[in-house]
Scaffold this motif. Sequence first.
Motif, short mmCIF file in Angstrom:
data_model
loop_
_atom_site.label_atom_id
_atom_site.label_comp_id
_atom_site.label_asym_id
_atom_site.label_seq_id
_atom_site.Cartn_x
_atom_site.Cartn_y
_atom_site.Cartn_z
N ALA A 152 0.93 -1.24 -0.02
CA ALA A 152 0.10 -0.15 -0.12
C ALA A 152 0.85 1.26 0.01
O ALA A 152 0.53 2.26 -0.46
CB ALA A 152 -1.07 0.18 1.06
N SER A 153 2.07 1.30 0.58
CA SER A 153 2.94 2.37 0.71
C SER A 153 4.40 1.95 0.88
O SER A 153 4.55 0.69 1.41
CB SER A 153 2.60 3.25 1.82
OG SER A 153 2.71 2.41 3.04
N PRO A 154 5.39 2.43 0.60
CA PRO A 154 6.91 1.94 0.82
C PRO A 154 7.06 1.60 2.30
O PRO A 154 6.61 2.59 3.14
CB PRO A 154 7.65 3.13 0.23
CG PRO A 154 6.74 4.37 0.24
CD PRO A 154 5.20 3.85 -0.01
N ARG A 155 8.03 0.98 2.66
CA ARG A 155 8.32 0.52 3.82
C ARG A 155 9.22 1.74 4.36
O ARG A 155 10.04 1.98 3.74
CB ARG A 155 9.16 -0.83 3.98
CG ARG A 155 8.22 -2.08 3.60
CD ARG A 155 8.88 -3.22 3.99
NE ARG A 155 10.07 -3.32 2.95
CZ ARG A 155 10.22 -4.09 1.89
NH1 ARG A 155 8.98 -4.79 1.23
NH2 ARG A 155 11.10 -4.06 1.22
N GLY A 157 8.39 4.56 4.59
CA GLY A 157 7.89 5.95 4.12
C GLY A 157 9.09 6.39 2.91
O GLY A 157 8.96 7.27 2.60
N ALA A 159 10.84 4.96 -0.56
CA ALA A 159 10.95 4.06 -1.46
C ALA A 159 12.41 3.95 -2.12
O ALA A 159 13.16 4.99 -2.29
CB ALA A 159 10.01 4.21 -2.76
N HIS A 177 4.91 2.49 -9.01
CA HIS A 177 4.45 2.95 -7.55
C HIS A 177 2.91 2.54 -7.73
O HIS A 177 2.41 2.33 -6.54
CB HIS A 177 4.94 4.21 -7.59
CG HIS A 177 6.36 4.52 -7.20
ND1 HIS A 177 6.79 5.81 -7.25
CD2 HIS A 177 7.40 3.41 -6.87
CE1 HIS A 177 8.07 5.53 -6.88
NE2 HIS A 177 8.30 4.05 -6.73
N GLU A 178 2.18 2.86 -8.92
CA GLU A 178 0.88 2.84 -8.73
C GLU A 178 0.31 1.33 -8.78
O GLU A 178 -0.70 0.96 -8.31
CB GLU A 178 0.17 3.08 -10.36
CG GLU A 178 0.40 4.65 -10.50
CD GLU A 178 -0.02 5.39 -11.99
OE1 GLU A 178 -0.56 4.22 -12.63
OE2 GLU A 178 -0.06 6.38 -12.10
N GLY A 180 2.00 -0.75 -6.63
CA GLY A 180 2.51 -1.11 -5.34
C GLY A 180 3.69 -1.73 -5.30
O GLY A 180 4.03 -2.58 -4.38
N TYR A 182 7.72 -0.77 -4.72
CA TYR A 182 8.39 0.24 -4.35
C TYR A 182 9.73 -0.27 -4.23
O TYR A 182 10.71 0.85 -4.04
CB TYR A 182 7.75 0.97 -3.13
CG TYR A 182 6.55 1.46 -3.22
CD1 TYR A 182 6.09 2.86 -3.60
CD2 TYR A 182 5.32 0.80 -2.68
CE1 TYR A 182 5.05 3.28 -3.62
CE2 TYR A 182 4.16 1.34 -2.85
CZ TYR A 182 3.79 2.29 -3.40
OH TYR A 182 2.64 3.02 -3.53
#
Length: 239
Positions: A152-155, A157, A159, A177-178, A180, A182
């Motif tokens: 859902a998002s980079p670890r 915060g 990438a 990135h779209e 998922g 990263y």
Amino acid sequence: MTDVTMQDGCARKCWITAAVFGLIVALFALGGGKGFFAAIVLALITAGLLGSLFTWLSCAAVPQLSERSPMSSLAPAVEGEVPTMPDTVTAEPATLMTSQEVPPVEDLPEPAPAAAAAPEPAPAPKEEIPAKPETVAPAATEEEEAQPEALASPRGGEADNLKEIKGVGPKLESLLHELGIYHFDQIAGWSASEVAWMDQNLKGFRGRVSRDDWIGQAKTLAAGGETEFSKRVEEGDVY
């Protein structure tokens, strides 16, 4: 005087009369200004036609009716006499039967035995149509395309710089990135089916994952190593 003599005299008178009429026609023709030759021709034609006509009308023989046989020659029937019919000869039954005698029943020929009915042919065996084998859907294998696991998002915060992978530019990084993706270790852990899915779903960049060997580059970068392309990116020579 015979009939022939009378007919000759009649014909002579008819032709003399016709000749007189022909002479009159010739005189009228000469008086009318016709030539002598034309007057003679008209006189002959007139005499010929009138002579034939007078002869046919006056001298033709009239057929005479034949004399009918006198009624007295016929034998008159006697009044009151009824003609007798010939006696009918009655034939004896015995005499009539002699010509066509009915044979006794014992002498009649026996009827021929009916022909034995031919046995009905056995029905031909029906050809068996082999049953079509049922189509079994192949079981799903690991090689089938499967979408890689997305985040859902980079670890942490932050990438990884995916542009250090040769073949990944700023636009393609945004597309990852779209989806998922990263980090390098995500790409390094893709299976063959996940690589196939990414090759088919990267819009405008199909086949780029396999062609540029993203897996091999990502494994080196995820382990902390560097590649010739990643050095150029860090030095600012690319992008």
